[in-house]
Design a protein around this motif. Sequence first.
Motif, mmCIF file in Angstrom:
data_model
loop_
_atom_site.group_PDB
_atom_site.id
_atom_site.type_symbol
_atom_site.label_atom_id
_atom_site.label_comp_id
_atom_site.label_asym_id
_atom_site.label_seq_id
_atom_site.Cartn_x
_atom_site.Cartn_y
_atom_site.Cartn_z
ATOM 1 N N CYS A 250 0.849 -1.192 0.000
ATOM 2 C CA CYS A 250 0.000 0.000 0.000
ATOM 3 C C CYS A 250 0.887 1.245 0.000
ATOM 4 O O CYS A 250 1.739 1.407 0.872
ATOM 5 C CB CYS A 250 -0.918 -0.006 1.217
ATOM 6 N N GLY A 251 0.662 2.125 -0.976
ATOM 7 C CA GLY A 251 1.448 3.337 -1.058
ATOM 8 C C GLY A 251 0.820 4.537 -0.400
ATOM 9 O O GLY A 251 1.395 5.633 -0.393
ATOM 10 N N GLY A 252 -0.340 4.371 0.192
ATOM 11 C CA GLY A 252 -1.025 5.463 0.865
ATOM 12 C C GLY A 252 -2.527 5.247 0.863
ATOM 13 O O GLY A 252 -3.041 4.373 0.149
ATOM 14 N N ILE A 253 -3.234 6.010 1.692
ATOM 15 C CA ILE A 253 -4.698 5.952 1.709
ATOM 16 C C ILE A 253 -5.252 7.341 1.422
ATOM 17 O O ILE A 253 -4.603 8.355 1.681
ATOM 18 C CB ILE A 253 -5.240 5.423 3.055
ATOM 19 N N GLU A 254 -6.458 7.362 0.887
ATOM 20 C CA GLU A 254 -7.089 8.621 0.521
ATOM 21 C C GLU A 254 -7.759 9.272 1.733
ATOM 22 O O GLU A 254 -8.267 8.578 2.625
ATOM 23 C CB GLU A 254 -8.134 8.392 -0.575
ATOM 24 N N HIS A 255 -7.778 10.597 1.737
ATOM 25 C CA HIS A 255 -8.476 11.364 2.771
ATOM 26 C C HIS A 255 -9.765 11.867 2.140
ATOM 27 O O HIS A 255 -9.758 12.725 1.257
ATOM 28 C CB HIS A 255 -7.597 12.506 3.265
ATOM 29 N N LYS A 256 -10.893 11.329 2.600
ATOM 30 C CA LYS A 256 -12.120 11.384 1.828
ATOM 31 C C LYS A 256 -13.213 12.211 2.506
ATOM 32 O O LYS A 256 -13.130 12.556 3.678
ATOM 33 C CB LYS A 256 -12.635 9.955 1.599
ATOM 34 N N MET A 257 -14.273 12.423 1.729
ATOM 35 C CA MET A 257 -15.462 13.111 2.207
ATOM 36 C C MET A 257 -16.225 12.254 3.215
ATOM 37 O O MET A 257 -16.816 12.773 4.162
ATOM 38 C CB MET A 257 -16.350 13.419 0.996
ATOM 39 N N GLY A 258 -16.235 10.959 3.002
ATOM 40 C CA GLY A 258 -16.970 10.042 3.865
ATOM 41 C C GLY A 258 -16.342 8.669 3.845
ATOM 42 O O GLY A 258 -15.241 8.467 3.316
ATOM 43 N N LEU A 259 -17.039 7.696 4.421
ATOM 44 C CA LEU A 259 -16.522 6.331 4.556
ATOM 45 C C LEU A 259 -15.096 6.335 5.092
ATOM 46 O O LEU A 259 -14.210 5.644 4.586
ATOM 47 C CB LEU A 259 -16.579 5.585 3.213
ATOM 48 N N ASN A 260 -14.881 7.104 6.134
ATOM 49 C CA ASN A 260 -13.532 7.289 6.644
ATOM 50 C C ASN A 260 -12.946 6.048 7.294
ATOM 51 O O ASN A 260 -11.718 5.923 7.412
ATOM 52 C CB ASN A 260 -13.520 8.453 7.639
ATOM 53 N N ALA A 261 -13.790 5.123 7.738
ATOM 54 C CA ALA A 261 -13.283 3.903 8.359
ATOM 55 C C ALA A 261 -13.074 2.779 7.356
ATOM 56 O O ALA A 261 -12.717 1.671 7.726
ATOM 57 C CB ALA A 261 -14.228 3.441 9.470
ATOM 58 N N SER A 262 -13.321 3.075 6.089
ATOM 59 C CA SER A 262 -13.043 2.124 5.016
ATOM 60 C C SER A 262 -11.786 2.589 4.298
ATOM 61 O O SER A 262 -11.756 3.689 3.735
ATOM 62 C CB SER A 262 -14.224 2.058 4.039
ATOM 63 N N ALA A 263 -10.754 1.778 4.297
ATOM 64 C CA ALA A 263 -9.463 2.188 3.732
ATOM 65 C C ALA A 263 -9.514 2.167 2.204
ATOM 66 O O ALA A 263 -9.758 1.128 1.593
ATOM 67 C CB ALA A 263 -8.361 1.255 4.223
ATOM 68 N N THR A 264 -9.324 3.339 1.600
ATOM 69 C CA THR A 264 -9.242 3.455 0.144
ATOM 70 C C THR A 264 -7.781 3.669 -0.221
ATOM 71 O O THR A 264 -7.196 4.693 0.125
ATOM 72 C CB THR A 264 -10.107 4.624 -0.356
ATOM 73 N N CYS A 265 -7.188 2.718 -0.920
ATOM 74 C CA CYS A 265 -5.734 2.615 -0.994
ATOM 75 C C CYS A 265 -5.168 2.799 -2.393
ATOM 76 O O CYS A 265 -5.823 2.494 -3.395
ATOM 77 C CB CYS A 265 -5.295 1.230 -0.489
ATOM 78 N N VAL A 266 -3.936 3.275 -2.423
ATOM 79 C CA VAL A 266 -3.073 3.155 -3.595
ATOM 80 C C VAL A 266 -2.298 1.845 -3.427
ATOM 81 O O VAL A 266 -1.632 1.636 -2.413
ATOM 82 C CB VAL A 266 -2.090 4.338 -3.693
ATOM 83 N N MET A 267 -2.407 0.961 -4.412
ATOM 84 C CA MET A 267 -1.748 -0.338 -4.308
ATOM 85 C C MET A 267 -0.681 -0.472 -5.387
ATOM 86 O O MET A 267 -0.947 -0.272 -6.578
ATOM 87 C CB MET A 267 -2.776 -1.474 -4.458
ATOM 88 N N ASN A 268 0.538 -0.793 -4.943
ATOM 89 C CA ASN A 268 1.676 -0.953 -5.847
ATOM 90 C C ASN A 268 2.015 -2.436 -5.986
ATOM 91 O O ASN A 268 2.238 -3.132 -4.985
ATOM 92 C CB ASN A 268 2.890 -0.194 -5.320
ATOM 93 N N PHE A 269 2.052 -2.901 -7.227
ATOM 94 C CA PHE A 269 2.420 -4.277 -7.535
ATOM 95 C C PHE A 269 3.787 -4.254 -8.197
ATOM 96 O O PHE A 269 3.952 -3.692 -9.285
ATOM 97 C CB PHE A 269 1.373 -4.912 -8.447
#
Length: 598
Positions: A250-269
């Motif tokens: 995981c290269g980082g997570i987004e800082h979002k408007m909502g769903l803050n407890a759901s991790a939205t990720c940048v994934m590096n393969f």
Amino acid sequence: MPSYTAPLRDMRFVYHELIDGDSLQELPAYAEATPDTVDAVLEEAGKLCRDVLQPLNRGGDEEGCTYENGVVRTPAGFKEAYAAFVEGGWPSLAADPDYGGQGLPHLLNTLVEELICSANLSFGTYPGLTHGAYRALHAHASQELKDRYLPKLAEGTWTGTMCLTEPHCGTDLGLVRTKAETNDDGSYAISGTKIYISCGEHDLAENIVHLVLARLPGAPAGTKGISLFVVPKFLPNEDGTPGVRNGVSCGGIEHKMGLNASATCVMNFEGATGWLVGESNKGMRQMFTMMNLARLAVGIQGIGLSEASYQGAVQYAHDRKQGRGLNGPRYPDRKADPIVVHPDVRRMLLTMRAYTEGMRALGAWVAREADIADAHPDADRRQQGDDLVALMTPVVKALFTDLGYDVTNLGVQIHGGSGYVRETGMEQFVRDCRIAQIYEGANGIQGLDLVGRKMPAHTGRSLRRFFHPVANFLAEHQDNKELAPFVQPLSKGFGRLQTVTGWLAQKGLSDPEEAGAAATDYLRLIGLVALGYMWARTAQVALAHTGDDGDGFYAAKLATARFFMQKLLPQTGALVSQIMSGKDALMDVPESAFALSA
């Protein structure tokens, strides 16, 4: 903060009385789905959501997920809640018994998903994505991959994701650049970056299974050259335990408007080891198994948040004292009347209720047809079910999330200034719901899918799967005086839909921009008629219980059905005008007109 009570009475009505979910137990695959089992599952799910998940909802929103050095941690209490979720067997509810599942209907699982979405949508994304990954592998993977991954996904000790979007492409997946190179042992080395990956990294499960779209060397351009791969976070050992770390991070997570407890990720393969799912260059078809299920599930998110917002609004409307009834005090012994007496507050509450209960009924009907498509012994009946689900998937996704956003906004409006501050919890529903109109295909894309693919498919066969039941219902009850207040408005709306469908089919063949200009309005039109159909059927059932309605449940159903027919379904008239005005008002505007002036 609003409390939450599972709407079990309405769910039982929908399952047992309205759409005849009990008939599913006649299918060998669902023989265990007896009425008592269904009710017991819903009861226990309601308790889990009320006692475990809902109390974590606001705290999870406030704390959010944290990211540090490639590690993502979920908010306080989530890990323990997920452990309880797994221990209770909830991930396996609708999974195949051959892989440790309980084999219960998708219909029942859909109702449970709604309960989870109402109580804590962020939490619900983790098992929701897992079920989608499970279904895609179940449908397309080799037996070896099924045996390796499905039992773990079904029990929930491993979770799943789908990795589609890249920094340069979202909807247009033909632009995917992630590459897959063949290894000597038959596996593949996957390299690339995926963004906006829900639940891509977290601390809830011992392993995470990524389904990744990538290109093989020499693959055709566009979507015809995409393949699907399964890429685990930890490579499984022979005994099924997680082994060494794979080349995915995981290269980082987004800082979002909502769903803050759901991790939205940048994934590096980075040369991550993966295995091909099904045939090469067929990845889009395989991924659509997961995407279509996800689109239906996102629609259910709209219902869940609508229900939660409605419950909070009803409670506030009874508690908040403000002004007097317009025809005089309703409670003269008090200094003011509760705001529930005011016509405009009632308009908002009834709108919330009519949409929420109508969506629940329609979503359940579609889920039942999905079960028919999966398990009915007759091939023709399976095809009918599959056709209806295909037609209604974009409608459920877009209509339910659009209406969910409308309903949650009404919940804030009823609260007035109290709804705009965080302490009441109402604004969180709005923020959480907003993404549902965007992910899994933005709602405008759903409209294009409906008019461009589903409507003309098989010379209109899918469309007939909806038109015929409505037409038959209207013909059967056209002379029923008791049902006339419900049948007649539905008949008008259905007639408008038929007229517009013919007009759009003709125009769209000669000019795709005409279809594109009408797509969103047409989706709303067919969605409103579908809700009207469910409310007319609801009224039919309720009228049969006028003599045994001790708690007033059926009277409330009739009142809400009447409100829908008189106040909401007439929107179909305006939609017809909008659609048949054509594309010119949109497409005759020069692009230069959208330039910013100094």
